[in-house]
Write an enzyme that holds these catalytic residues in place. Structure first.
Site, mmCIF file in Angstrom:
data_model
loop_
_atom_site.group_PDB
_atom_site.id
_atom_site.type_symbol
_atom_site.label_atom_id
_atom_site.label_comp_id
_atom_site.label_asym_id
_atom_site.label_seq_id
_atom_site.Cartn_x
_atom_site.Cartn_y
_atom_site.Cartn_z
ATOM 1 N N GLY A 13 0.772 -1.244 0.000
ATOM 2 C CA GLY A 13 0.000 0.000 0.000
ATOM 3 C C GLY A 13 0.801 1.291 0.000
ATOM 4 O O GLY A 13 1.746 1.471 -0.786
ATOM 5 N N SER A 140 -5.515 9.925 8.956
ATOM 6 C CA SER A 140 -6.643 9.512 8.112
ATOM 7 C C SER A 140 -7.750 10.541 8.269
ATOM 8 O O SER A 140 -7.800 11.266 9.278
ATOM 9 C CB SER A 140 -7.173 8.149 8.590
ATOM 10 N N TYR A 153 -11.091 2.489 15.428
ATOM 11 C CA TYR A 153 -10.167 2.943 14.377
ATOM 12 C C TYR A 153 -10.150 4.479 14.350
ATOM 13 O O TYR A 153 -9.083 5.100 14.324
ATOM 14 C CB TYR A 153 -10.557 2.374 13.012
ATOM 15 N N PRO A 183 -5.318 10.807 4.557
ATOM 16 C CA PRO A 183 -6.017 10.420 3.327
ATOM 17 C C PRO A 183 -7.453 9.948 3.581
ATOM 18 O O PRO A 183 -7.783 9.437 4.648
ATOM 19 C CB PRO A 183 -5.189 9.238 2.786
ATOM 20 N N PHE A 190 -5.709 -2.394 2.848
ATOM 21 C CA PHE A 190 -6.381 -1.913 4.056
ATOM 22 C C PHE A 190 -7.717 -2.615 4.337
ATOM 23 O O PHE A 190 -7.951 -3.110 5.446
ATOM 24 C CB PHE A 190 -6.589 -0.398 3.902
HETATM 25 P P1 NDP Z 1 -1.937 -1.816 3.873
HETATM 26 O O1 NDP Z 1 -2.671 -2.865 4.641
HETATM 27 O O2 NDP Z 1 -1.859 -1.942 2.399
HETATM 28 O O3 NDP Z 1 -0.469 -1.648 4.472
HETATM 29 C C1 NDP Z 1 -0.259 -1.587 5.863
HETATM 30 C C2 NDP Z 1 1.217 -1.707 6.169
HETATM 31 O O4 NDP Z 1 1.392 -1.628 7.596
HETATM 32 C C3 NDP Z 1 1.791 -3.039 5.717
HETATM 33 O O5 NDP Z 1 3.044 -2.809 5.121
HETATM 34 C C4 NDP Z 1 1.962 -3.820 7.018
HETATM 35 O O6 NDP Z 1 3.116 -4.649 6.921
HETATM 36 C C5 NDP Z 1 2.229 -2.689 8.021
HETATM 37 N N1 NDP Z 1 1.917 -3.110 9.379
HETATM 38 C C6 NDP Z 1 0.692 -3.379 9.898
HETATM 39 N N2 NDP Z 1 0.807 -3.800 11.169
HETATM 40 C C7 NDP Z 1 2.141 -3.803 11.464
HETATM 41 C C8 NDP Z 1 2.892 -4.148 12.613
HETATM 42 N N3 NDP Z 1 2.313 -4.574 13.742
HETATM 43 N N4 NDP Z 1 4.243 -4.025 12.563
HETATM 44 C C9 NDP Z 1 4.839 -3.595 11.436
HETATM 45 N N5 NDP Z 1 4.192 -3.241 10.321
HETATM 46 C C10 NDP Z 1 2.843 -3.353 10.329
HETATM 47 O O7 NDP Z 1 -2.668 -0.439 4.270
HETATM 48 P P2 NDP Z 1 -2.455 1.057 3.793
HETATM 49 O O8 NDP Z 1 -1.252 1.207 2.961
HETATM 50 O O9 NDP Z 1 -3.743 1.542 3.291
HETATM 51 O O10 NDP Z 1 -2.228 1.731 5.218
HETATM 52 C C11 NDP Z 1 -1.095 2.512 5.557
HETATM 53 C C12 NDP Z 1 -1.518 3.594 6.533
HETATM 54 O O11 NDP Z 1 -2.449 4.464 5.884
HETATM 55 C C13 NDP Z 1 -2.214 3.071 7.779
HETATM 56 O O12 NDP Z 1 -1.764 3.821 8.882
HETATM 57 C C14 NDP Z 1 -3.692 3.373 7.514
HETATM 58 O O13 NDP Z 1 -4.408 3.535 8.684
HETATM 59 C C15 NDP Z 1 -3.558 4.657 6.724
HETATM 60 N N6 NDP Z 1 -4.701 5.029 5.901
HETATM 61 C C16 NDP Z 1 -5.177 4.178 4.926
HETATM 62 C C17 NDP Z 1 -6.245 4.576 4.154
HETATM 63 C C18 NDP Z 1 -6.864 3.684 3.119
HETATM 64 O O14 NDP Z 1 -8.011 3.969 2.701
HETATM 65 N N7 NDP Z 1 -6.190 2.657 2.651
HETATM 66 C C19 NDP Z 1 -6.863 5.905 4.318
HETATM 67 C C20 NDP Z 1 -6.285 6.686 5.361
HETATM 68 C C21 NDP Z 1 -5.234 6.265 6.091
HETATM 69 P P3 NDP Z 1 3.203 -6.182 7.438
HETATM 70 O O15 NDP Z 1 1.828 -6.758 7.327
HETATM 71 O O16 NDP Z 1 4.212 -6.793 6.512
HETATM 72 O O17 NDP Z 1 3.694 -6.048 8.824
HETATM 73 C C1 8X3 Z 2 -8.980 4.792 6.167
HETATM 74 C C2 8X3 Z 2 -10.090 5.652 5.713
HETATM 75 O O1 8X3 Z 2 -12.465 6.308 6.254
HETATM 76 O O2 8X3 Z 2 -12.037 4.073 5.358
HETATM 77 O O3 8X3 Z 2 -8.277 5.444 7.149
HETATM 78 O O4 8X3 Z 2 -11.499 4.582 7.624
HETATM 79 S S1 8X3 Z 2 -11.584 5.136 6.303
#
Ligand code: NDP
Ligand code: 8X3
Length: 252
Positions: A13, A140, A153, A183, A190
């Site tokens: 991501g 977020s 969350y 974002p 996610f």
């Molecule tokens: P993904 O699930 O695609 O990626 C999440 C990443 O976080 C992975 O690389 C995972 O790696 C890592 N991760 C999760 N838990 C752990 C842990 N305990 N230790 C180390 N690494 C961890 O999600 P996104 O890229 O979407 O999310 C990234 C950030 O963006 C998050 O903080 C999310 O809340 C935020 N966000 C996402 C949005 C969306 O709509 N997608 C919108 C707004 C914010 P691994 O599993 O290999 O440990």
């Molecule tokens: C991820 C965005 O609104 O789906 O942070 O929770 S939302």
């Protein structure tokens, strides 16, 4: 080594997109995540495509000793971290509080709040010592507003919003910049994580409109680091054009 950028959660991501974006600009990288094999493969691919150094550190950010040992294991050269992207995070489940799964709550609180704090606790002293640094917290829109069943969350992302503000106050005297990127909907792993592998339900979150791509978020994350030293973007909210709030979308 010139710029060193550490990105948590670079196995997928937004974190993965940030790793590629910063590498394209010549930043040496420290990439982290729990999935070691995947992380090492990503590191190798980035090295191959860019003339940058990439160090992969596989650990769980919810375990303080793992965070401390990973940072302490860095050589002096790798400790000169200029940019920390606190990206690793997750949503688990989507229930009312009265039906909530306590283990889901613990995972979100431990990852999104405590993990971000552990990383910041061990890296900001290195930035203070070297006299520069930029912490970028991936928050977020769930940290700006709330939505049905988003309770824990949303609370963790409101905590990221608050921590970004207070970290800015703590670090201002050291000239260290703190930015929050918040974002809206980004199509990554996610929702698969949130819905515990229910791919169909995860896909349905992004149906009928064009969500953000992780590259869009990486672009603005890189952008905030390009301003001159005297200027800082404190808070940047980025949403799909088809999204007006956490719950209001223009869907086909
Ligand atoms: P993904 O699930 O695609 O990626 C999440 C990443 O976080 C992975 O690389 C995972 O790696 C890592 N991760 C999760 N838990 C752990 C842990 N305990 N230790 C180390 N690494 C961890 O999600 P996104 O890229 O979407 O999310 C990234 C950030 O963006 C998050 O903080 C999310 O809340 C935020 N966000 C996402 C949005 C969306 O709509 N997608 C919108 C707004 C914010 P691994 O599993 O290999 O440990
Ligand atoms: C991820 C965005 O609104 O789906 O942070 O929770 S939302």
């Amino acid at each position: 080594m010139q710029h060193i950028t550490l990105i948590t959660g670079a196995t997928a991501g937004i974190g993965l997109a940030c790793a590629k974006r910063f590498a394209k600009e010549g930043h040496d990288l420290i990439v982290t995540g729990r999935r070691k094999e995947r992380l090492e493969k990503i590191a190798a691919e980035i090295r191959q495509k860019n003339s940058v150094q990439v160090l992969s550190l596989s650990f769980d950010i919810t375990i303080v000793n793992e965070v401390r040992d990973a940072i302490e294991s860095l050589s002096q050269e790798w400790k000169n971290i200029e940019i920390l992207v606190n990206n690793a995070g997750l949503a688990v489940g989507l229930n009312t509080v009265q039906e909530g799964v306590i283990d889901d709550w613990e995972r979100m609180i431990d990852t999104n709040i405590k993990g971000l704090l552990y990383m910041s606790r061990y890296i900001t002293p290195l930035m203070i010592e070297q006299g520069y640094g930029h912490v970028i917290n991936i928050g977020s829109i769930a940290g700006k507003e709330v939505y049905p069943n988003g309770n824990v969350y949303c609370a963790t992302k409101h905590a990221v919003d608050a921590l970004s503000k207070t970290m800015r106050i703590d670090l201002v005297k050291h000239g260290i910049r703190v930015t929050q990127i918040a974002p809206g909907a980004v199509e990554t792993e996610f929702s698969e994580v949130r819905f515990k592998g229910d791919t169909e339900r995860a896909k349905s979150v992004y149906k009928g409109y064009v969500p953000l791509h992780s590259d869009d978020v990486a672009e603005v994350t890189f952008y905030v680091t390009t301003l001159p030293n005297h200027a800082n973007i404190n808070d940047l909210v980025i949403m799909p054009t088809a999204q007006a709030s956490a719950t209001v979308f223009k869907k086909e």
